[in-house]
Design a protein around this motif. Structure first.
Motif, short mmCIF file in Angstrom:
data_model
loop_
_atom_site.label_atom_id
_atom_site.label_comp_id
_atom_site.label_asym_id
_atom_site.label_seq_id
_atom_site.Cartn_x
_atom_site.Cartn_y
_atom_site.Cartn_z
N MET A 228 0.73 -1.16 0.03
CA MET A 228 -0.48 0.02 -0.11
C MET A 228 0.48 1.37 -0.06
SD MET A 228 -3.04 -0.49 2.39
CE MET A 228 -4.34 -1.67 2.58
N SER A 229 -0.26 2.53 -0.01
CA SER A 229 0.96 3.36 -0.82
C SER A 229 -0.31 4.83 -0.21
CB SER A 229 1.61 3.43 -1.58
OG SER A 229 2.13 4.97 -1.79
N ALA A 230 0.11 5.90 0.11
CA ALA A 230 -0.93 7.27 -0.86
C ALA A 230 -0.23 7.83 -1.39
CB ALA A 230 0.34 8.09 1.09
N ALA A 231 0.62 6.94 -2.18
CA ALA A 231 1.25 8.04 -3.46
C ALA A 231 0.07 8.29 -4.77
CB ALA A 231 2.45 6.98 -4.18
N LYS A 232 -0.92 7.13 -4.82
CA LYS A 232 -2.24 7.31 -5.73
C LYS A 232 -3.06 8.55 -5.00
CE LYS A 232 0.15 5.12 -8.54
NZ LYS A 232 1.02 5.53 -10.25
N THR A 233 -3.31 7.79 -4.77
CA THR A 233 -4.84 9.14 -4.05
C THR A 233 -4.57 10.82 -3.55
OG1 THR A 233 -5.21 7.06 -2.76
CG2 THR A 233 -6.66 8.83 -2.18
N PHE A 234 -3.00 10.24 -2.81
CA PHE A 234 -2.93 12.07 -2.53
C PHE A 234 -2.10 12.37 -3.73
CE2 PHE A 234 -4.54 9.50 1.88
CZ PHE A 234 -5.69 10.91 1.31
N ASN A 235 -1.95 12.27 -4.68
CA ASN A 235 -0.77 11.99 -5.45
C ASN A 235 0.52 12.51 -5.62
OD1 ASN A 235 -0.87 12.00 -8.44
ND2 ASN A 235 -1.09 14.61 -8.60
N ILE A 236 1.22 11.78 -4.68
CA ILE A 236 2.78 12.19 -4.00
C ILE A 236 3.68 10.99 -4.60
CG2 ILE A 236 2.36 13.50 -1.98
CD1 ILE A 236 1.98 11.10 -0.62
N ALA A 237 3.39 10.59 -6.00
CA ALA A 237 3.68 9.33 -6.11
C ALA A 237 5.62 9.91 -6.61
CB ALA A 237 3.61 8.95 -7.68
N GLY A 238 5.59 10.89 -6.99
CA GLY A 238 6.94 11.04 -6.77
C GLY A 238 8.36 11.43 -5.28
N LEU A 239 7.43 10.66 -4.53
CA LEU A 239 8.16 11.25 -3.20
C LEU A 239 9.14 9.47 -2.78
CD1 LEU A 239 5.88 14.37 -1.37
CD2 LEU A 239 8.37 14.97 -3.10
N ASN A 240 7.75 9.01 -3.14
CA ASN A 240 8.97 7.77 -2.96
C ASN A 240 8.74 7.05 -2.12
OD1 ASN A 240 10.55 8.90 -5.12
ND2 ASN A 240 10.62 6.67 -5.21
N CYS A 241 7.61 6.88 -1.17
CA CYS A 241 7.45 5.88 -0.08
C CYS A 241 5.43 5.18 0.10
CB CYS A 241 7.21 7.32 0.96
SG CYS A 241 6.22 6.73 2.57
N GLY A 242 6.41 3.96 0.44
CA GLY A 242 5.21 2.99 0.63
C GLY A 242 5.55 2.15 1.62
N PHE A 243 4.56 1.09 2.08
CA PHE A 243 4.63 0.23 2.84
C PHE A 243 4.71 -1.28 2.43
CE2 PHE A 243 1.32 2.81 3.70
CZ PHE A 243 0.50 2.09 4.13
N ALA A 244 5.28 -2.72 2.97
CA ALA A 244 4.19 -3.63 2.67
C ALA A 244 3.29 -3.87 4.68
CB ALA A 244 5.81 -4.38 2.42
N ILE A 245 2.29 -4.47 4.11
CA ILE A 245 2.20 -5.46 5.67
C ILE A 245 2.32 -6.53 5.27
CG2 ILE A 245 0.39 -5.39 7.07
CD1 ILE A 245 -0.54 -2.82 5.47
N ILE A 246 3.16 -7.22 6.47
CA ILE A 246 3.48 -9.27 6.30
C ILE A 246 3.70 -9.22 7.65
CG2 ILE A 246 5.16 -10.17 5.95
CD1 ILE A 246 6.44 -8.23 3.92
N PRO A 247 2.42 -10.05 8.21
CA PRO A 247 1.66 -10.49 9.39
C PRO A 247 2.78 -11.63 9.57
CG PRO A 247 -0.18 -10.35 8.45
CD PRO A 247 0.95 -9.72 7.84
N ASN A 248 3.13 -12.26 8.95
CA ASN A 248 4.00 -13.82 8.77
C ASN A 248 5.24 -13.45 9.28
OD1 ASN A 248 5.40 -15.90 8.19
ND2 ASN A 248 3.58 -17.02 7.64
N PRO A 249 5.93 -13.68 10.35
CA PRO A 249 7.05 -13.23 10.46
C PRO A 249 8.23 -13.66 9.90
CG PRO A 249 6.51 -14.75 12.18
CD PRO A 249 5.43 -14.82 11.27
N THR A 250 7.80 -15.51 9.08
CA THR A 250 9.01 -16.43 8.10
C THR A 250 8.54 -15.07 6.76
OG1 THR A 250 8.76 -18.10 9.37
CG2 THR A 250 9.03 -18.46 7.56
#
Ligand code: PLP
Length: 380
Positions: A228-250
């Motif tokens: 996920m990322s705020a990039a598309k919705t808030f039009n900040i794709a050029g600021l290079n920030c997103g994240f993964a959500i990974i509940p499984n530790p492995t």
């Protein structure tokens, strides 16, 4: 009270660093790469100004505040309670698609996709030297959906990773719970790991609620990496920030291992903008969605009434329209460019009968595009 945000305002992006505008000469109206021609929310601009005024731009880390902003956003928007430890910060989601291919498959294990789809889904397996199995989306009552019979028939014990685009770029679907649940059952049956790219999840235009794939069940959460990322919705794709959500530790450890030394940290300004967007810009987002609905409805009406040789898929989410142009005598990208229109060609998405039109722009820009399109394709 609704804030008076002016999405009609034209911001001249010529001569800026815009990829969308910069690759074409001025006479072509660019409606391709997925960013919007709107300024970002005022709260995001204020936060960025303050951060710039600080004046020091050393390596950045995710502060407690930006982490909290994501945790709260997911709780409020999707009723999804995440542990902050599940978060992996990223400078973009495309590198994460590649990291997923490398982390979760051996050299002989297949990456599965549903086409047509955002081109990096189709190129990532190749780049990562993994076998690729594509299951084309099918039609149900005029809408694209998963072909689960074909999925079940064609997957083998070598199939390992599903790259899922949810909501879907380019076909604009916001998948419903029963489609997702049926897909989830198949993923469990075939023992797949799912990398669910949900970058467009805050851009659902019909009045339904996005369901993160990982929220379907605990079993699915344990085999899903959500991007996920705020990039598309808030039009900040050029600021290079997103994240993964990974509940499984492995899965998290494997992902971090593949990313190590290859995927850089997010941009400091990206963290600032993400935090401001998720904590302060919900009224702007609501106004944006209303504006985009208006653009989508206008486009659909124009195509149905003025350009009936084209057909447009229902856009339930995203600001991207997937338009069948195959009834035209000439539908090569060059034909549209000669008419002054820079669309995304369908071929890299997996279907050259279509083109993708980005309607994340002022209405007057869209009107101009429709005029040019009509002049180019209507019999004189
Ligand atoms: C489904 C999807 N994933 C990822 C991206 C790009 O993400 P990023 O710029 O974070 O790499 C896009 C951009 O259009 C997209 O549509």
């Amino acid at each position: 009270m609704t804030q008076p945000f002016d999405f009609d305002q034209i911001v001249d992006r010529h001569g800026s660093d815009s990829l969308k505008w910069g690759i074409y000469p001025p006479e072509i109206l660019p409606m391709w790469v997925a960013d919007m021609d709107f300024t970002s929310p005022p709260e995001v601009l204020t936060a960025l100004h303050q951060r710039i005024d600080h004046g020091v731009f050393g390596y950045a880390l995710a502060t407690q505040k930006v982490t909290d902003s994501v945790v709260n956003w997911l709780q409020q928007r999707y009723d999804w309670t995440i542990d902050p430890q599940w978060l992996v910060w990223l400078p973009g989601l495309v590198p994460a698609l590649h990291a997923a291919c490398l982390s979760y498959t051996e050299a002989d294990q297949e990456v599965v996709t549903f086409s047509p789809v955002y081109p990096p889904f189709l190129s990532a397996p190749k780049t990562c030297q993994r076998p690729h199995r594509d299951i084309p989306l099918t039609r149900d009552h005029g809408r694209y959906t998963f072909d689960l019979q074909r999925f079940d028939d064609q997957l083998t014990d070598k199939s390992r990773l599903l790259l899922l685009c949810h909501p879907h770029n380019p076909v604009g679907r916001a998948f419903e719970k029963q489609e997702l649940t049926a897909l989830a059952e198949q993923c469990i049956k075939h023992n797949l790991i799912i990398c669910s790219d949900e970058i467009h999840c805050d851009l659902v235009l019909n009045h339904t609620r996005h369901i993160p794939f990982a929220c379907l069940s605990e079993e699915i959460a344990q085999r899903t990496v959500t991007l996920m990322s705020a990039a598309k919705t808030f039009n900040i794709a050029g600021l290079n920030c997103g994240f993964a959500i990974i509940p499984n530790p492995t899965l998290r450890r494997q992902f971090n291992h593949a990313a190590q030394g290859m995927i850089p940290h997010p941009n400091a300004l990206g963290y600032t903008a993400t935090q401001a967007a998720f904590t302060q810009a919900e009224p702007w987002r609501q106004a944006l969605l209303e504006y985009l609905r208006g653009n989508r409805d206008y486009l659909l009406k124009e195509i149905n009434q003025r350009l009936p040789m084209l057909t447009m898929e229902p856009v339930e989410a995203t600001y991207l329209a997937w338009i069948n142009v195959s009834a035209l005598e000439d539908y090569r990208p060059a034909f549209f460019e000669q008419a002054g229109l820079g669309f995304s060609a369908g071929e890299p998405f997996g279907d050259n009968r279509f083109m993708r039109l980005n309607f994340g722009c002022p209405r007057s820009t869209l009107e101009e595009a429709m005029l040019r399109l009509e002049q180019a394709i209507s019999p004189r």
